[in-house]
Design a protein around this motif. Structure first.
Motif, PDB file in Angstrom:
ATOM      1  N   ASP A  70      25.543  35.165  37.933  1.00 58.08           N
ATOM      2  CA  ASP A  70      25.341  33.863  37.295  1.00 58.08           C
ATOM      3  C   ASP A  70      25.241  33.998  35.781  1.00 58.08           C
ATOM      4  N   ALA A  71      24.550  35.023  35.323  1.00 59.22           N
ATOM      5  CA  ALA A  71      24.401  35.249  33.879  1.00 59.22           C
ATOM      6  C   ALA A  71      25.758  35.552  33.245  1.00 59.22           C
ATOM      7  N   GLN A  72      26.586  36.338  33.918  1.00 62.30           N
ATOM      8  CA  GLN A  72      27.910  36.651  33.395  1.00 62.30           C
ATOM      9  C   GLN A  72      28.771  35.394  33.325  1.00 62.30           C
ATOM     10  N   VAL A  73      28.681  34.538  34.337  1.00 62.82           N
ATOM     11  CA  VAL A  73      29.439  33.288  34.340  1.00 62.82           C
ATOM     12  C   VAL A  73      28.976  32.393  33.196  1.00 62.82           C
ATOM     13  N   ASP A 126      44.643  28.932  42.437  1.00 65.60           N
ATOM     14  CA  ASP A 126      44.803  28.446  43.808  1.00 65.60           C
ATOM     15  C   ASP A 126      46.074  29.044  44.368  1.00 65.60           C
ATOM     16  N   ARG A 127      45.936  29.814  45.414  1.00 67.04           N
ATOM     17  CA  ARG A 127      47.100  30.447  46.034  1.00 67.04           C
ATOM     18  C   ARG A 127      47.303  29.841  47.425  1.00 67.04           C
ATOM     19  N   PRO A 128      48.551  29.585  47.776  1.00 64.15           N
ATOM     20  CA  PRO A 128      48.802  28.979  49.105  1.00 64.15           C
ATOM     21  C   PRO A 128      48.477  29.933  50.247  1.00 64.15           C
ATOM     22  N   LYS A 163      35.614  32.800  40.749  1.00 66.68           N
ATOM     23  CA  LYS A 163      36.940  32.492  41.305  1.00 66.68           C
ATOM     24  C   LYS A 163      36.994  31.107  41.932  1.00 66.68           C
ATOM     25  N   ARG A 164      35.888  30.688  42.506  1.00 65.89           N
ATOM     26  CA  ARG A 164      35.856  29.398  43.208  1.00 65.89           C
ATOM     27  C   ARG A 164      36.277  28.257  42.291  1.00 65.89           C
ATOM     28  N   ILE A 165      35.867  28.305  41.022  1.00 64.28           N
ATOM     29  CA  ILE A 165      36.178  27.227  40.081  1.00 64.28           C
ATOM     30  C   ILE A 165      37.339  27.592  39.166  1.00 64.28           C
TER      31      ILE A 165
END
Length: 133
Positions: free
Chosen positions: A80-83, A131-133, A125-127
């Motif tokens: 979280d701190a890195q983000v 986005d890969r099919p 990565k979530r945000i």
């Protein structure tokens, strides 16, 4: 071979692992001065824009040992701190791009933005990931 050549040779050296200390798992001896340190204290310093090199030097450990300590003792908080720090760097780079008065400052801001985006793609990565099919 002379000692200087051995020290600076690009030839691969034989890896000789150090014997493990009884009762300790391998790798923990490198934490040294971090033993008993509250990870929250380190994270507060990191979030106040202090570099990991400076923090590690204060505890007389390597940056790698500091990172490993945080991964083992506060993994989610460390991520979280890195983000958070990457988001701050991204926003600062975007502001610098808007305020750039010459091509050199614009190019520097672009490179800082790319670096922050790269960090975000890997740490969140979530945000920020593709986005890969």
């Amino acid at each position: 071979m002379s000692e200087v050549l051995l020290k600076h040779s690009r030839m691969p050296r034989k890896y000789e692992p150090k014997p493990a200390v009884a009762g300790k798992q391998p790798g923990y001896e490198q934490y040294g001065n971090l033993t008993g340190v509250d990870p929250e204290e380190i994270l507060k310093r990191y979030l106040s824009d202090e570099s990991t090199a400076t923090i590690a030097a204060d505890y007389k450990v390597t940056r790698q040992a500091l990172g490993r300590y945080l991964l083992r003792n506060a993994e989610e908080d460390w991520k979280d701190a890195q983000v958070m720090r990457a988001i701050v760097r991204k926003e600062a780079a975007e502001d610098a791009m808007e305020a750039a008065q010459d091509p050199l400052r614009l190019a520097k801001a672009r490179e800082l933005l790319k670096a922050a985006q790269w960090d975000l793609e890997r740490t969140c990565k979530r945000i920020y990931g593709e986005d890969r099919p």
